[in-house]
Design an enzyme around this catalytic site. Structure first.
Site, PDB file in Angstrom:
ATOM      1  N   HIS A  45       0.828  -1.212   0.000  1.00  0.00           N
ATOM      2  CA  HIS A  45       0.000   0.000   0.000  1.00  0.00           C
ATOM      3  C   HIS A  45       0.855   1.252   0.000  1.00  0.00           C
ATOM      4  O   HIS A  45       0.441   2.289  -0.503  1.00  0.00           O
ATOM      5  CB  HIS A  45      -0.992  -0.045   1.161  1.00  0.00           C
ATOM      6  CG  HIS A  45      -2.081  -1.028   0.908  1.00  0.00           C
ATOM      7  ND1 HIS A  45      -2.024  -2.318   1.360  1.00  0.00           N
ATOM      8  CD2 HIS A  45      -3.192  -0.928   0.164  1.00  0.00           C
ATOM      9  CE1 HIS A  45      -3.089  -2.963   0.933  1.00  0.00           C
ATOM     10  NE2 HIS A  45      -3.814  -2.149   0.201  1.00  0.00           N
ATOM     11  N   GLU A  93     -10.384 -11.429  -4.682  1.00  0.00           N
ATOM     12  CA  GLU A  93      -8.941 -11.242  -4.439  1.00  0.00           C
ATOM     13  C   GLU A  93      -8.335 -12.413  -3.690  1.00  0.00           C
ATOM     14  O   GLU A  93      -7.161 -12.392  -3.339  1.00  0.00           O
ATOM     15  CB  GLU A  93      -8.671  -9.906  -3.743  1.00  0.00           C
ATOM     16  CG  GLU A  93      -9.501  -9.623  -2.527  1.00  0.00           C
ATOM     17  CD  GLU A  93      -9.246  -8.224  -1.952  1.00  0.00           C
ATOM     18  OE1 GLU A  93      -8.336  -7.525  -2.395  1.00  0.00           O
ATOM     19  OE2 GLU A  93      -9.989  -7.865  -1.016  1.00  0.00           O
ATOM     20  N   ASP A 124      -4.023  -8.404  -4.249  1.00  0.00           N
ATOM     21  CA  ASP A 124      -4.117  -9.513  -3.305  1.00  0.00           C
ATOM     22  C   ASP A 124      -4.272 -10.843  -4.022  1.00  0.00           C
ATOM     23  O   ASP A 124      -3.778 -11.867  -3.542  1.00  0.00           O
ATOM     24  CB  ASP A 124      -5.282  -9.290  -2.337  1.00  0.00           C
ATOM     25  CG  ASP A 124      -4.883  -8.335  -1.224  1.00  0.00           C
ATOM     26  OD1 ASP A 124      -3.781  -8.527  -0.684  1.00  0.00           O
ATOM     27  OD2 ASP A 124      -5.647  -7.419  -0.928  1.00  0.00           O
ATOM     28  N   CYS A 138      -9.760  -3.560 -10.103  1.00  0.00           N
ATOM     29  CA  CYS A 138      -9.367  -2.343  -9.382  1.00  0.00           C
ATOM     30  C   CYS A 138      -7.973  -2.472  -8.766  1.00  0.00           C
ATOM     31  O   CYS A 138      -7.529  -1.578  -8.052  1.00  0.00           O
ATOM     32  CB  CYS A 138     -10.390  -1.976  -8.324  1.00  0.00           C
ATOM     33  SG  CYS A 138     -10.529  -3.193  -7.011  1.00  0.00           S
TER      34      CYS A 138
HETATM   35  C1  PEP Z   1      -6.270  -5.379  -4.489  1.00  0.00           C
HETATM   36  O1  PEP Z   1      -5.989  -6.213  -3.629  1.00  0.00           O
HETATM   37  O2  PEP Z   1      -5.968  -5.520  -5.687  1.00  0.00           O
HETATM   38  C2  PEP Z   1      -6.972  -4.142  -4.127  1.00  0.00           C
HETATM   39  C3  PEP Z   1      -7.432  -3.323  -5.040  1.00  0.00           C
HETATM   40  O3  PEP Z   1      -7.098  -3.838  -2.810  1.00  0.00           O
HETATM   41  P1  PEP Z   1      -5.870  -3.365  -1.894  1.00  0.00           P
HETATM   42  O4  PEP Z   1      -4.722  -3.049  -2.791  1.00  0.00           O
HETATM   43  O5  PEP Z   1      -6.329  -2.181  -1.135  1.00  0.00           O
HETATM   44  O6  PEP Z   1      -5.624  -4.543  -1.029  1.00  0.00           O
HETATM   45 MG    MG Z   2      -6.915  -6.077  -1.723  1.00  0.00          MG
END
Ligand code: PEP
Ligand code: MG
Length: 574
Positions: free
Chosen positions: A194, A435, A459, A506
């Site tokens: 993140h 995910e 994920d 996403c």
């Molecule tokens: C992902 O896991 O691709 C996602 C969009 O969520 P995050 O990156 O916040 O875990």
């Molecule tokens: Mg995620």
């Protein structure tokens, strides 16, 4: 000395600036020069803050009830001893004098040194005493802030600074949003952590996994961050510097050209419309979303409202944040993901309490274990739905009963609002993130219960390949093009499309222009990404023929030889 370090690029572009060494989690502390004439006053300010904390600890000690456990007194006493140690009350004074910098900077520098020494201690109990040092320093910082608010350096000065840190947490990165740094580099971290995702949202060149930058780079060194090649050049010679300045100019020009596409609809060469949505972490990101011409917010990572604070945001505070985003999009879709706390986004004081946080009580699991907290968020989201086109998204689903429980809580939240007489939309769509491989492999179960799907590739890759996305030691194994990953993504898009269930991607793959045609070829029609990537992806879509992309994407899906896959991807992007 002139040298280069190699790492992983997490945000492209080139930046040239001055090194600024920082300690993790202390970015809110301003660092500034005080000049020789300000040294005496700064020393006095530091001494006053230390004296104030000493008095504060004395007060606390005198207020401890007689029947309190003995550890209470011992704890306060320990903090007093730490404060009075020359390492904390003398060394920062020497730093202020020698470097001509402010007291906050000096004490944080010293704290970082001490923490590093603690980290090398083998005894786990003693090692953890570093937390006491940090707490004492926090008190001194608070006292310094009370004595005189620290000025934030002017924006132009900040743009020239490149942050060099051993590690930065997502919470640190959120604090970056208040600043205007030119770039950042860290010794550790993975490309889809993140921290890295936030770096992309800041649109500043950034590198992670440099291993030794924090030790080898010195304050005020000249740095070039090459986010294209993943290289940090320290004190470059004039020729290299001139070449990079030229390249930087070219990149700026390319970026300005892309801006012309802002209002152009995203369609393929055949005229197929593609939806391009933006990911956000905080309501402040909306300016970038609108600036990039996004058609919706495809992922609001609401957990960022919960970081960098000791308390939880209440229902009204959350409602206002969600409402502002919904209103800013003026009727266009806004996907509010419910709290995905845990793993690298721990609540304050909850870090490292689980043996394996990425696989532990994270996201929906955490929310279902804390139903009152979850209900508060659900009510806030439902109330915001009254002001725009709000959708709800549940993260990290693996089991049918998780959806059932979440939907039951949504129902309960609606009943509570009805009782209070507060308006909400009854038909707020509820979607789920795909995910976890288990979800991708039992899609029917999810499609029956949910209104739409969103594939979280970050994920999905982490859990499919068993790669901790925050760990640079295994970052080279983190591979979006692994056949297993591609099968899961393509299979999810195919099944959802056939069943008429809307599906988006996403995760970071959606914002990688090298993968745009591949995802289009798999049948994807909705992409959600960091705003900073949107125009580049749009440009790729405008030059894509689906008739050509589909067969090549199918061949890539059948390929099990990495070199062949690479070759086919190259042809797809030609
Ligand atoms: C992902 O896991 O691709 C996602 C969009 O969520 P995050 O990156 O916040 O875990
Ligand atoms: Mg995620």
């Amino acid at each position: 000395m002139n040298f280069a370090l190699h790492g992983l690029s997490v945000s492209p572009g080139i930046t040239i600036g001055i090194a600024h060494l920082v300690s993790s989690a202390r970015l809110e502390v301003a660092h500034y020069d005080i000049g020789p004439e300000g040294i005496d006053a700064e020393l006095a300010r530091f001494d006053a803050a230390v004296a104030a904390v000493r008095a504060e600890l004395g007060d606390i000690e005198s207020q401890i009830p007689h029947d309190a456990p003995a550890e209470f007194g011992a704890f306060v006493n320990l903090h007093r001893l730490i404060l009075d140690d020359t390492a904390l009350c003398e060394t920062p004074r020497e730093l202020i004098r020698a470097r001509g910098r402010n007291a906050e900077w000096a004490i944080v520098q010293q704290m970082e040194r001490l923490v590093e020494q603690f980290d090398r201690i083998e005894d786990p109990y003693l090692r953890e005493r570093k937390a006491d040092v940090q707490q004492v320093v926090e008190r001194v910082l608070k006292a310094l802030a009370g004595a005189e608010a620290a000025p934030i350096p002017p924006e132009a000065e900040e743009r020239n600074l490149i942050i060099v840190a051993h590690d930065l947490s997502p919470a640190d990165m959120v604090l970056f949003k208040r600043h205007h740094f030119g770039g950042f580099v860290t010794d550790v971290g993975g490309v889809t952590s993140h921290t890295a995702i936030l770096a992309r949202s800041l649109n500043i060149p950034a590198l992670v996994g440099l291993h030794s930058a924090r030790q080898t780079v010195r304050e005020n060194d000249t740095l070039i961050v090459d986010g294209m090649k993943g290289v940090l050049i320290v004190n470059p010679d004039p020729l290299v510097l001139a070449e990079y300045q030229l390249r930087q100019g070219e990149l700026d020009l390319e970026r300005r050209k892309l801006r012309r596409l802002k209002t152009t609809p995203a369609t393929t060469l055949e005229g197929t419309s593609i939806e391009l949505f933006a990911n956000i972490e905080l309501p402040q990101d909306m300016a970038d979303v609108l600036d990039a011409g996004a058609e919706g917010v495809g992922l609001f990572r609401t957990e960022f409202l919960f970081l960098n604070r000791k308390d939880l945001p209440g229902e009204d505070e959350q409602y206002e944040a969600y409402r502002d985003v919904a209103a800013a999009m003026g009727g266009r879709p806004v996907v509010l993901r419910t709290l995905d706390i845990g793993a690298d986004k721990a609540l304050e004081g909850e870090g490292a309490t689980q043996p394996n946080p990425a696989m532990g009580l994270r996201a929906i699991r955490f929310c279902l274990a804390e139903p009152q907290m979850f209900l508060t968020q659900l009510r806030a989201i439902l109330r915001a739905s009254h002001h725009g086109n709000v959708r709800m998204l549940l993260p990290m689903l693996a089991h049918a009963h998780e959806i059932d429980q979440a939907l039951a809580l949504v129902k309960q939240a609606k009943e509570q609002l009805k009782e209070r007489g507060q308006p909400y939309r009854d038909d707020v769509p509820v979607g789920g993130m795909i995910e976890i491989p288990a979800a991708a492999l039992s899609l029917g179960l999810f499609m029956r219960k949910l209104d739409y799907l969103s594939i979280g590739t970050n994920d999905l890759i982490q859990y499919t390949l068993a790669i901790d996305r925050t760990d640079d030691a295994v970052a080279h194994l983190y591979d979006p093009m692994h056949p297993a990953v591609l099968q899961l993504i393509a299979g999810t898009i195919r099944s959802a499309t056939r069943a008429g269930v809307p599906v988006a991607v996403c995760g970071e793959m959606a914002g990688d222009p090298q993968l745009t045609r591949l995802l289009l070829g798999f049948g994807l029609r909705n992409f959600s990404m960091q705003s900073s990537h949107l125009l580049e992806v749009k440009e790729r879509i405008l030059r894509t023929s689906l008739a050509e992309a589909v067969p090549l994407a199918r061949r890539i899906l059948r390929s099990i030889r990495p070199e062949r896959t690479k070759d086919l991807l190259h042809r797809l992007n030609a």
